[in-house]
Write an enzyme that holds these catalytic residues in place. Structure first.
Site, PDB file in Angstrom:
ATOM      1  N   PHE A 132       0.861  -1.189   0.000  1.00  0.00           N
ATOM      2  CA  PHE A 132       0.000   0.000   0.000  1.00  0.00           C
ATOM      3  C   PHE A 132       0.893   1.232   0.000  1.00  0.00           C
ATOM      4  O   PHE A 132       1.613   1.495   0.955  1.00  0.00           O
ATOM      5  CB  PHE A 132      -0.954   0.061   1.204  1.00  0.00           C
ATOM      6  CG  PHE A 132      -1.912   1.221   1.065  1.00  0.00           C
ATOM      7  CD1 PHE A 132      -3.112   1.085   0.386  1.00  0.00           C
ATOM      8  CD2 PHE A 132      -1.576   2.477   1.554  1.00  0.00           C
ATOM      9  CE1 PHE A 132      -3.969   2.164   0.199  1.00  0.00           C
ATOM     10  CE2 PHE A 132      -2.423   3.572   1.373  1.00  0.00           C
ATOM     11  CZ  PHE A 132      -3.624   3.411   0.698  1.00  0.00           C
TER      12      PHE A 132
ATOM     13  N   ASP B  40       9.594   2.967   1.671  1.00  0.00           N
ATOM     14  CA  ASP B  40       8.410   3.760   2.016  1.00  0.00           C
ATOM     15  C   ASP B  40       8.200   3.634   3.523  1.00  0.00           C
ATOM     16  O   ASP B  40       7.623   2.660   4.002  1.00  0.00           O
ATOM     17  CB  ASP B  40       7.195   3.253   1.230  1.00  0.00           C
ATOM     18  CG  ASP B  40       5.932   4.050   1.560  1.00  0.00           C
ATOM     19  OD1 ASP B  40       5.924   4.770   2.582  1.00  0.00           O
ATOM     20  OD2 ASP B  40       4.945   3.932   0.803  1.00  0.00           O
TER      21      ASP B  40
ATOM     22  N   LYS C 283       2.905  11.321   6.901  1.00  0.00           N
ATOM     23  CA  LYS C 283       2.138  11.126   8.136  1.00  0.00           C
ATOM     24  C   LYS C 283       2.727  11.865   9.338  1.00  0.00           C
ATOM     25  O   LYS C 283       2.497  13.057   9.497  1.00  0.00           O
ATOM     26  CB  LYS C 283       1.994   9.636   8.422  1.00  0.00           C
ATOM     27  CG  LYS C 283       1.147   8.912   7.353  1.00  0.00           C
ATOM     28  CD  LYS C 283       0.767   7.531   7.797  1.00  0.00           C
ATOM     29  CE  LYS C 283       0.184   6.677   6.692  1.00  0.00           C
ATOM     30  NZ  LYS C 283      -1.212   6.941   6.393  1.00  0.00           N
TER      31      LYS C 283
HETATM   32  C1  LIG Z   1       3.185   2.971   3.511  1.00  0.00           C
HETATM   33  C2  LIG Z   1       2.291   4.064   3.003  1.00  0.00           C
HETATM   34  N1  LIG Z   1       2.662   4.768   1.926  1.00  0.00           N
HETATM   35  C3  LIG Z   1       1.899   5.763   1.437  1.00  0.00           C
HETATM   36  C4  LIG Z   1       0.697   6.092   2.028  1.00  0.00           C
HETATM   37  C5  LIG Z   1      -0.143   7.182   1.444  1.00  0.00           C
HETATM   38  O1  LIG Z   1      -0.164   8.305   2.256  1.00  0.00           O
HETATM   39  P1  LIG Z   1      -1.290   9.427   2.065  1.00  0.00           P
HETATM   40  O2  LIG Z   1      -2.581   8.837   2.520  1.00  0.00           O
HETATM   41  O3  LIG Z   1      -0.822  10.568   2.933  1.00  0.00           O
HETATM   42  O4  LIG Z   1      -1.294   9.789   0.616  1.00  0.00           O
HETATM   43  C6  LIG Z   1       0.265   5.371   3.138  1.00  0.00           C
HETATM   44  C7  LIG Z   1      -1.026   5.673   3.773  1.00  0.00           C
HETATM   45  O5  LIG Z   1      -1.589   4.923   4.529  1.00  0.00           O
HETATM   46  C8  LIG Z   1       1.090   4.328   3.651  1.00  0.00           C
HETATM   47  O6  LIG Z   1       0.718   3.608   4.701  1.00  0.00           O
END
Ligand SMILES: Cc1ncc(COP(=O)(O)O)c(C=O)c1O
Length: 408
Positions: A147, A232, A261
């Site tokens: 994700f 990530d 976040k």
């Molecule tokens: C590992 C990871 N990458 C990217 C994102 C995407 O972040 P955003 O919701 O701020 O676009 C998330 C969101 O849950 C995430 O958990």
């Protein structure tokens, strides 16, 4: 009061939201009015222990004094310049974030998905301009069950039908391999591979921790094949797992960290790609950007977040309380109601036995008892309280979980 006995105030707030917002979420039936630390208060005055922390955006808790003060002070000075001009918080923010990551350069954006998009663009540009990959041939290897966000390109390499269906045509250039499988990773790397993009722990998939040595082997392979390793850490980073970065648990330093976040302290959206000058240096003026990326308010809050992380206090809390959390959840796992528990630090995925209800049902029962968690993939609940939670509150939350699991 149970969720089925909410008063008119809650019901009308939910009805208004449902009538006038797209139904792309299925929130629990609680309407939050205020929050402090690890606690939320709803429109009825009921208090709830937050065991989700905005999917780790609220690592430092709700209404954290230092973050609120930093935001207020900056609100009075200047909030937005766009990158057309310099502003006096930007240099400090980039330098300090680069230092926290032991990297050289920062490219700030706003949301996590934008950081991932930026990483994809950066890796491709690096591939063409530095590695020498033929035009339009760049490949990025990703893991199944990933994700990384919700944009069209990102969902193009999702394996989750819910996230992906009916949004095609999809962006090409991605190769999907099973998470945790080093042989599959090795086989997927070709001369045209520019990057491997991974979550060091897969959050939305249910807090999946890869087998020991996986990240280390990926690091070796990517180094051998001149491929960028993009970690990530948008959900796993900034203290959640007991370290600043989840990659540290394997002593791995990627080529690029993606942060989001908690970088905005739950106050403003702040994300960033952090890497070397050799990698981020590929962008030239006008080739990439964002109106709000790196704005003064975002930088002021993020600077305070970075200062808080520098002390190591939050990482230590997450490590200590996390050990306690996993010990307690481990005991539950032997009891029949819980099939598996995974995670690291103050972060856990708990698979509920189907005989005891779905993840959603357990979340609703916990809501009735004053605890907020969120389900994922049917049978899993995620536990990720703010790192400022007290041990007593954490124990109380765990008592409620035990109560829910033994009552049904
Ligand atoms: C590992 C990871 N990458 C990217 C994102 C995407 O972040 P955003 O919701 O701020 O676009 C998330 C969101 O849950 C995430 O958990």
């Amino acid at each position: 009061m149970s969720t089925t006995q909410t008063t008119q105030t809650t019901q009308s707030a939910i009805a208004a939201a449902e009538a006038h917002s797209a139904h792309n979420y299925h929130p629990l039936p609680v309407v939050v009015a205020t929050a402090d630390g690890a606690w939320l208060t709803d429109v009825e005055g009921r208090r709830f222990l937050d065991m989700l922390a905005g999917y780790s955006a609220l690592n430092f808790g709700h209404g954290n004094r230092r973050l609120i003060d930093a935001a207020k002070a900056q609100l009075e000075r200047v909030t937005l310049t766009s990158r057309a001009f310099h502003h006096d918080r930007f240099g400090d923010f980039c330098a300090q974030l680069a230092e926290l990551c032991d990297m050289e350069m920062v490219l700030p954006m706003n949301t996590g998905a934008e950081a991932v998009e930026t990483a994809v663009k950066t890796a491709r540009k690096w591939g063409y301009r530095v590695k020498g990959v033929p035009d339009n041939m760049a490949k990025i290897v990703v893991a199944a069950d990933n994700f990384h966000g919700r944009t069209t390109t990102i969902i193009s390499f999702s394996t989750d039908p819910e996230a992906r269906a009916d949004y095609g045509p999809y962006t090409p250039g991605f190769e999907i391999v099973p998470y945790g499988d080093t042989a599959a990773m090795e086989a997927a790397l070709t001369d045209n591979t520019v990057a491997v993009l991974l979550e060091p722990i897969q959050g939305e998939a249910g807090v999946l921790v890869p087998p020991p040595g996986y990240l280390r082997r990926v690091r070796e392979l990517t180094r051998e094949r001149d491929v960028l390793f993009i970690a990530d850490e948008i959900q796993s980073g900034l203290g959640r797992t007991g370290r600043t970065f989840a990659c540290e648990h394997e002593g791995v330093v990627p080529d690029m960290y993606l942060l989001g976040k908690a970088l905005g302290g739950g106050v403003v959206p702040v994300s960033a790609v952090v890497s070397s000058a050799a990698v981020l240096g590929v962008h030239r003026p006008g080739e990439h950007g964002s109106t709000f990326g790196g704005n003064p308010l975002a930088c002021a809050v993020a600077l305070e977040v970075i200062a808080m992380l520098r002390t190591g206090e939050y990482q230590q809390r997450a490590a200590e309380l996390g050990e306690h959390l996993h010990h307690e959840l481990g005991l539950l796992a032997g009891g029949g109601a819980v099939e598996a528990v995974r995670g690291r630090g103050l972060w856990a995925g708990v698979d509920i036995a189907p005989s005891h209800g779905t993840g959603r049902e357990i979340s609703e029962k916990l809501l009735d008892r004053g605890v907020l968690v969120k389900d994922t993939h049917g049978s899993t609940i995620r536990i990720a309280p703010p790192l400022v939670i007290s041990k007593e509150d954490l124990d109380w939350g765990l008592d409620q979980l035990r109560g829910v699991l033994t009552e049904g």
